[in-house]
Design a protein around this motif. Structure first.
Motif, short mmCIF file in Angstrom:
data_model
loop_
_atom_site.label_atom_id
_atom_site.label_comp_id
_atom_site.label_asym_id
_atom_site.label_seq_id
_atom_site.Cartn_x
_atom_site.Cartn_y
_atom_site.Cartn_z
N GLY A 44 -85.82 20.54 -8.11
CA GLY A 44 -84.61 21.14 -7.54
C GLY A 44 -83.35 20.32 -7.77
O GLY A 44 -82.25 20.78 -7.49
N PHE A 45 -83.50 19.10 -8.26
CA PHE A 45 -82.34 18.26 -8.57
C PHE A 45 -81.98 18.42 -10.04
O PHE A 45 -82.83 18.66 -10.88
CB PHE A 45 -82.65 16.77 -8.30
N ASP A 46 -80.71 18.27 -10.35
CA ASP A 46 -80.23 18.28 -11.72
C ASP A 46 -80.56 16.92 -12.34
O ASP A 46 -80.02 15.90 -11.93
CB ASP A 46 -78.72 18.53 -11.74
N ARG A 47 -81.47 16.91 -13.30
CA ARG A 47 -81.93 15.65 -13.89
C ARG A 47 -80.81 14.90 -14.62
O ARG A 47 -80.82 13.68 -14.68
CB ARG A 47 -83.11 15.89 -14.83
N TYR A 48 -79.85 15.63 -15.16
CA TYR A 48 -78.70 14.98 -15.80
C TYR A 48 -77.91 14.19 -14.75
O TYR A 48 -77.50 13.05 -15.00
CB TYR A 48 -77.79 16.00 -16.49
N MET A 49 -77.73 14.80 -13.59
CA MET A 49 -76.99 14.12 -12.52
C MET A 49 -77.78 12.93 -11.97
O MET A 49 -77.21 11.89 -11.68
CB MET A 49 -76.67 15.10 -11.39
N ILE A 50 -79.08 13.10 -11.85
CA ILE A 50 -79.94 12.01 -11.37
C ILE A 50 -79.87 10.84 -12.34
O ILE A 50 -79.69 9.69 -11.93
CB ILE A 50 -81.40 12.48 -11.19
N ALA A 51 -79.98 11.13 -13.64
CA ALA A 51 -79.91 10.07 -14.66
C ALA A 51 -78.55 9.37 -14.59
O ALA A 51 -78.49 8.14 -14.70
CB ALA A 51 -80.16 10.65 -16.04
N ALA A 52 -77.49 10.12 -14.40
CA ALA A 52 -76.15 9.52 -14.30
C ALA A 52 -76.05 8.63 -13.06
O ALA A 52 -75.47 7.53 -13.12
CB ALA A 52 -75.10 10.62 -14.25
N GLN A 53 -76.62 9.07 -11.94
CA GLN A 53 -76.57 8.27 -10.71
C GLN A 53 -77.41 7.00 -10.85
O GLN A 53 -77.01 5.94 -10.37
CB GLN A 53 -77.03 9.10 -9.52
N ILE A 54 -78.57 7.11 -11.50
CA ILE A 54 -79.40 5.93 -11.75
C ILE A 54 -78.63 4.95 -12.63
O ILE A 54 -78.60 3.75 -12.35
CB ILE A 54 -80.75 6.32 -12.39
N SER A 55 -78.00 5.46 -13.68
CA SER A 55 -77.22 4.62 -14.58
C SER A 55 -76.11 3.89 -13.83
O SER A 55 -75.89 2.69 -14.02
CB SER A 55 -76.61 5.45 -15.71
N LYS A 56 -75.43 4.61 -12.98
CA LYS A 56 -74.33 4.03 -12.21
C LYS A 56 -74.85 2.95 -11.25
O LYS A 56 -74.29 1.86 -11.16
CB LYS A 56 -73.61 5.13 -11.42
N ALA A 57 -75.94 3.24 -10.57
CA ALA A 57 -76.48 2.30 -9.59
C ALA A 57 -77.06 1.05 -10.23
O ALA A 57 -76.94 -0.05 -9.70
CB ALA A 57 -77.55 2.99 -8.74
N MET A 58 -77.68 1.21 -11.40
CA MET A 58 -78.34 0.08 -12.06
C MET A 58 -77.45 -0.63 -13.08
O MET A 58 -77.85 -1.65 -13.63
CB MET A 58 -79.63 0.56 -12.74
#
Length: 143
Positions: A44-58
């Motif tokens: 249910g999550f947008d994987r593109y957005m999740i990947a972007a958030q992971i990139s930002k956090a890490m």
């Protein structure tokens, strides 16, 4: 030139050897289960957005394709612990850590239960202090 001797270490150590533990072969072959849990949590999550958030956090570029590989069944790709932690933060689910800790005989403490754990610790400290006070009173004949 160094002198070689054939002396053997006969000392007795109480330290366990490196391989003297209760690990059974394959007992931590849990990567697939972890990946399945992560996949369920990301449904249910947008994987593109999740990947972007992971990139930002890490502060490390993680593409959607890399994210997909890390949670796919292919054992060649494994998610890192920090990546898992970021996914848990984003999804609000502690289930991936709960799944892994289950294999250690442990569990995750939900944030809303932290005060209850602190209360239990304080009650245990109070019990110990009262026990010591009672022992002193008894010793001194004050009771």
């Amino acid at each position: 030139m160094a002198k070689n001797t054939d002396s053997k270490d006969t000392s007795v150590s109480k330290q366990q050897t490196l391989f003297d533990n209760s690990l059974v072969e394959g007992s931590f072959d849990i990567a697939l289960g972890l990946k399945q849990q992560l996949s369920r949590d990301l449904k249910g999550f947008d994987r593109y957005m999740i990947a972007a958030q992971i990139s930002k956090a890490m502060l490390k570029d993680i593409s959607k394709d890399t994210l997909d590989k890390h949670i796919a069944s292919d054992p060649a790709y494994q998610p890192g612990i920090i990546e898992v932690a970021v996914i848990c933060k984003i999804t609000g689910s502690l289930e991936p850590f709960r799944y892994v800790l289950e294999h250690l005989g442990s569990d995750v403490l939900n944030p809303e239960d932290r005060d209850l754990i602190e209360l239990a610790r304080l009650q245990e400290q109070e019990r110990i202090i009262k026990s010591k006070m009672d022992a002193i009173r008894t010793k001194r004949g004050l009771k």
